[in-house]
Design a protein around this motif. Structure first.
Motif, mmCIF file in Angstrom:
data_model
loop_
_atom_site.group_PDB
_atom_site.id
_atom_site.type_symbol
_atom_site.label_atom_id
_atom_site.label_comp_id
_atom_site.label_asym_id
_atom_site.label_seq_id
_atom_site.Cartn_x
_atom_site.Cartn_y
_atom_site.Cartn_z
ATOM 1 N N UNK A 90 -40.291 -5.668 -20.416
ATOM 2 C CA UNK A 90 -39.667 -6.249 -19.232
ATOM 3 C C UNK A 90 -39.187 -7.637 -19.628
ATOM 4 N N UNK A 91 -38.170 -8.120 -18.931
ATOM 5 C CA UNK A 91 -37.479 -9.319 -19.386
ATOM 6 C C UNK A 91 -37.308 -10.284 -18.221
ATOM 7 N N UNK A 95 -41.993 -18.388 -16.815
ATOM 8 C CA UNK A 95 -42.828 -18.752 -15.673
ATOM 9 C C UNK A 95 -42.838 -17.697 -14.578
ATOM 10 N N UNK A 96 -41.914 -16.739 -14.652
ATOM 11 C CA UNK A 96 -41.867 -15.682 -13.644
ATOM 12 C C UNK A 96 -42.605 -14.418 -14.082
ATOM 13 N N UNK A 97 -43.172 -14.433 -15.263
ATOM 14 C CA UNK A 97 -43.949 -13.287 -15.734
ATOM 15 C C UNK A 97 -45.382 -13.382 -15.231
ATOM 16 N N UNK A 98 -45.911 -12.272 -14.786
ATOM 17 C CA UNK A 98 -47.317 -12.208 -14.399
ATOM 18 C C UNK A 98 -48.169 -11.954 -15.635
ATOM 19 N N UNK A 101 -48.269 -8.465 -16.969
ATOM 20 C CA UNK A 101 -47.140 -8.016 -17.785
ATOM 21 C C UNK A 101 -47.408 -8.298 -19.258
ATOM 22 N N UNK A 102 -47.988 -9.453 -19.549
ATOM 23 C CA UNK A 102 -48.396 -9.775 -20.919
ATOM 24 C C UNK A 102 -49.375 -8.712 -21.421
ATOM 25 N N UNK A 147 -36.921 -13.103 -23.173
ATOM 26 C CA UNK A 147 -37.668 -12.166 -24.008
ATOM 27 C C UNK A 147 -38.976 -12.722 -24.540
ATOM 28 N N UNK A 148 -39.568 -13.685 -23.829
ATOM 29 C CA UNK A 148 -40.754 -14.353 -24.366
ATOM 30 C C UNK A 148 -41.908 -13.388 -24.625
ATOM 31 N N UNK A 149 -42.258 -12.568 -23.640
ATOM 32 C CA UNK A 149 -43.416 -11.679 -23.802
ATOM 33 C C UNK A 149 -43.065 -10.478 -24.672
ATOM 34 N N UNK A 150 -41.936 -9.837 -24.382
ATOM 35 C CA UNK A 150 -41.540 -8.678 -25.184
ATOM 36 C C UNK A 150 -41.362 -9.060 -26.642
ATOM 37 N N UNK A 151 -40.655 -10.158 -26.889
ATOM 38 C CA UNK A 151 -40.447 -10.610 -28.267
ATOM 39 C C UNK A 151 -41.753 -10.929 -28.953
ATOM 40 N N UNK A 152 -42.660 -11.587 -28.244
ATOM 41 C CA UNK A 152 -43.957 -11.916 -28.837
ATOM 42 C C UNK A 152 -44.708 -10.656 -29.236
ATOM 43 N N UNK A 153 -44.643 -9.629 -28.392
ATOM 44 C CA UNK A 153 -45.351 -8.380 -28.710
ATOM 45 C C UNK A 153 -44.740 -7.696 -29.922
ATOM 46 N N UNK A 154 -43.419 -7.764 -30.057
ATOM 47 C CA UNK A 154 -42.758 -7.113 -31.186
ATOM 48 C C UNK A 154 -42.956 -7.897 -32.487
ATOM 49 N N UNK A 155 -42.987 -9.216 -32.410
ATOM 50 C CA UNK A 155 -43.340 -10.013 -33.584
ATOM 51 C C UNK A 155 -44.756 -9.654 -34.036
ATOM 52 N N UNK A 156 -45.674 -9.502 -33.080
ATOM 53 C CA UNK A 156 -47.061 -9.164 -33.413
ATOM 54 C C UNK A 156 -47.157 -7.775 -34.031
#
Length: 235
Positions: A90-91, A95-98, A101-102, A147-156
């Motif tokens: 999700x994108x 600050x609008x991510x719950x 979602x992380x 793409x903060x959360x999605x990108x972080x998960x894919x980097x991980x």
């Protein structure tokens, strides 16, 4: 080229999109496919087409993942291929991510890959062969707005697979990573096959062919990373 006939392949996120395309193509090449996803109904229909197994499971649930591996070994006695495809995204502005979602994205995109590798690697080491293919994203190598959360998960996920590659190579096991750009699936907001995606997105079959290419490479050829370019549909 490697022959996939009678190779036992677990494919996660197999009920639709990329995972379904991978499962169908591997079955066409003679592999014995174990399709994994949460949707039992869609999996059963796929298993009928692939003449393989359908095992409903949550990739982030340790007991579910262990059960998939144990059922596969009970049925076939071996595991040769793991395709870690299951993923969510999700994108939004950071600050609008719950917080949930992380948790959801890291559970599916990272923990799911970790758990399947954790339970499968010991068996691959024992047989001194095997191939793990992680389907991550081109955003594992770049960042973008919303793409903060999605990108972080894919980097991980990318880091996990890269480290695992170094750990298992001495045991005769390959680990490869595919980085698709935009793919025409239900993952995106537009529906598959719409005019908005026809010219700008890869097709699930494009990614499936990349998986086949990697798996069929000769034993002495190691393809660690493969980037897919959606705008040209070349790789």
């Amino acid at each position: 080229m490697n022959d996939l006939t009678d190779k036992v392949a677990i494919v996660t996120g197999a009920s639709r999109g990329i995972g379904r395309a991978v499962a169908l193509l591997l079955a066409m090449q003679g592999a014995r496919v174990i399709a994994v996803a949460r949707s039992a109904e869609e999996l059963e229909e796929l298993a009928h087409k692939t003449n393989g197994l359908a095992i409903p499971a949550d990739v982030a649930d340790e007991a579910d993942v262990q059960n998939v591996v144990e059922e596969t070994l009970r049925h076939y006695g071996q595991i040769d291929i793991l395709v870690c495809n299951a993923g969510v995204g999700s994108f939004n502005l950071l600050e609008n991510n719950a917080a949930d979602e992380w948790d959801r994205m890291f559970d599916v995109n990272v923990k799911g890959t970790f758990l399947f590798c954790k339970f499968i690697v010991p068996h691959l080491k024992a047989q001194k062969s095997g191939h793990i293919v992680g389907i991550t994203s081109d955003v594992a190598r770049r960042t973008f707005e919303h793409g903060t959360i999605y990108g972080a998960s894919k980097f991980a996920q990318d880091a996990l697979l890269g480290s695992l590659r170094k750990e298992v190579r001495p045991h005769g096991i390959k680990v490869s990573t595919i980085y698709p750009g935009l793919v025409d699936t239900y993952f995106n907001e537009a529906k598959p096959g719409s005019a908005d995606t026809e010219k700008t997105h890869l097709k699930p079959a494009d990614v499936a062919q990349a998986v086949r290419y990697i798996l069929e490479a000769p034993p002495h050829v190691v393809i660690d990373e493969l980037m897919l370019h959606p705008l040209t549909q070349e790789w």
